[in-house]
Design an enzyme around this catalytic site. Structure first.
Site, PDB file in Angstrom:
ATOM      1  N   ASP A 156      -9.821   2.390  11.567  1.00 15.74           N
ATOM      2  CA  ASP A 156      -8.417   2.327  11.177  1.00 15.74           C
ATOM      3  C   ASP A 156      -7.909   0.929  11.516  1.00 15.74           C
ATOM      4  OD1 ASP A 156      -5.570   2.527  11.047  1.00 15.74           O
ATOM      5  OD2 ASP A 156      -5.680   4.682  11.452  1.00 15.74           O
ATOM      6  N   SER A 192      -1.338  -8.314  -1.840  1.00 15.12           N
ATOM      7  CA  SER A 192       0.099  -8.120  -1.671  1.00 15.12           C
ATOM      8  C   SER A 192       0.630  -7.197  -2.764  1.00 15.12           C
ATOM      9  CB  SER A 192       0.805  -9.483  -1.685  1.00 15.12           C
ATOM     10  OG  SER A 192       2.165  -9.343  -1.351  1.00 15.12           O
ATOM     11  N   LYS A 236       5.001  -6.051   2.693  1.00 12.11           N
ATOM     12  CA  LYS A 236       4.315  -7.026   1.843  1.00 12.11           C
ATOM     13  C   LYS A 236       4.935  -8.415   1.968  1.00 12.11           C
ATOM     14  CE  LYS A 236       1.288  -4.201   0.026  1.00 12.11           C
ATOM     15  NZ  LYS A 236      -0.147  -4.275   0.410  1.00 12.11           N
TER      16      LYS A 236
END
Length: 281
Positions: free
Chosen positions: A75, A152, A170
């Site tokens: 993770d 992004s 982002k």
């Protein structure tokens, strides 16, 4: 369909590419292109079974150079687990030459209904995860004079309805990309970002859209179509290749011109898809 006639099929032979979120979607599409050009690959995600399936496919694509594929579960929010994944990668298939920071989370939610935990989760997966991967990879990238590619999204460029959490994450990634380009250029490390437009046949598109929405928005895109994962994969191998040796700190929009029309159609569609709890009370 992967189109590779424009690049040598051994372009990345002997190079190691580490991809977060590499078991599915756009990131797996990116992995396919690096594999087809001979790279060794480490794909990282939370589900080992999904990674194993993806690895089997990738091994067929880089078999022409005897390439290696390492599926390693971790993770990106867990720094220690991710550090172990990078350690295994260096030991088993070589120091990282290219990091693709692609792990991401998303869901539709009005800002007034968004929980602090929901906001935090997306920030941690997208932004913190991108930082963790970059920071851990630094020592290996410094040795290889490698590069980083951040995946992004257009939510960072202008507001999208029901996407306050994603836009914040982002936008942070885009700024992180530029800061690393500024600071790590002295070590020969390049840092760039890719902003995909709407990409067909991905989990993200299925979650964030519906057939009616797609019919309306597709025709408004200047190039008249949705993107494919191959469009992003081709952009990624270009930015990581010697062809882009003097490109750093750049955000490449691979969106068919969809960012030129703004988010009005998106906003109208998602407002109908997700009712606001505050309007019901």
């Amino acid at each position: 369909m992967i189109i590779q006639q424009h690049l040598p099929k051994e372009l990345f032979r002997g190079k190691t590419v580490f991809i977060t979120g590499g078991g599915s979607g756009i990131n797996l599409g990116v992995a396919r292109h690096f594999a087809a050009l001979g790279a060794n690959l480490a794909i990282c995600g939370r589900t080992q079974e999904r990674l194993d399936r993806a690895a089997a496919e990738l091994r067929e694509l880089n078999a022409h150079v005897g390439g290696k594929v390492l599926p390693v579960a971790a993770d990106v929010r867990n720094y220690v687990a991710l550090e172990e994944a990078f350690g295994r990668t260096e030991a088993e298939i070589g120091s990282v030459d290219v990091l693709v920071a692609g792990a991401a989370g998303n869901f539709l939610c009005p800002a007034e209904d968004l929980s602090p935990n929901g906001f935090k989760t997306v920030i941690e997966i997208d932004l913190l995860g991108s930082f963790n991967a970059s920071r851990i990879a630094f020592a290996q990238l410094r040795k290889t004079r490698g590069s980083i590619l951040f995946i992004s999204a257009a939510q960072a460029l202008f507001p999208h309805g029901l996407q306050a959490h994603v836009g914040a994450a982002k936008a942070g990634i885009d700024n992180l990309m530029r800061n690393l380009a500024l600071e790590w250029g002295r070590y020969g490390i390049r840092s760039n970002g890719i902003t995909p437009g709407p990409i067909a046949d991905t989990e993200g598109m299925r979650r964030l859209s519906n057939p009616e929405h797609e019919t309306r928005t597709k025709g408004s895109i200047p190039l008249g179509r949705y993107g494919h994962v191959d469009d992003i994969g081709q952009a990624a191998v270009f930015l990581a290749s010697p062809l882009a040796a003097y490109i750093t700190g750049t955000l490449l929009l691979v969106d068919g011109g969809s960012s030129l029309i703004g988010s009005a159609l998106w906003n109208e569609a998602v407002e109908q898809m997700v009712p606001r709890k505050s309007a019901q009370g």
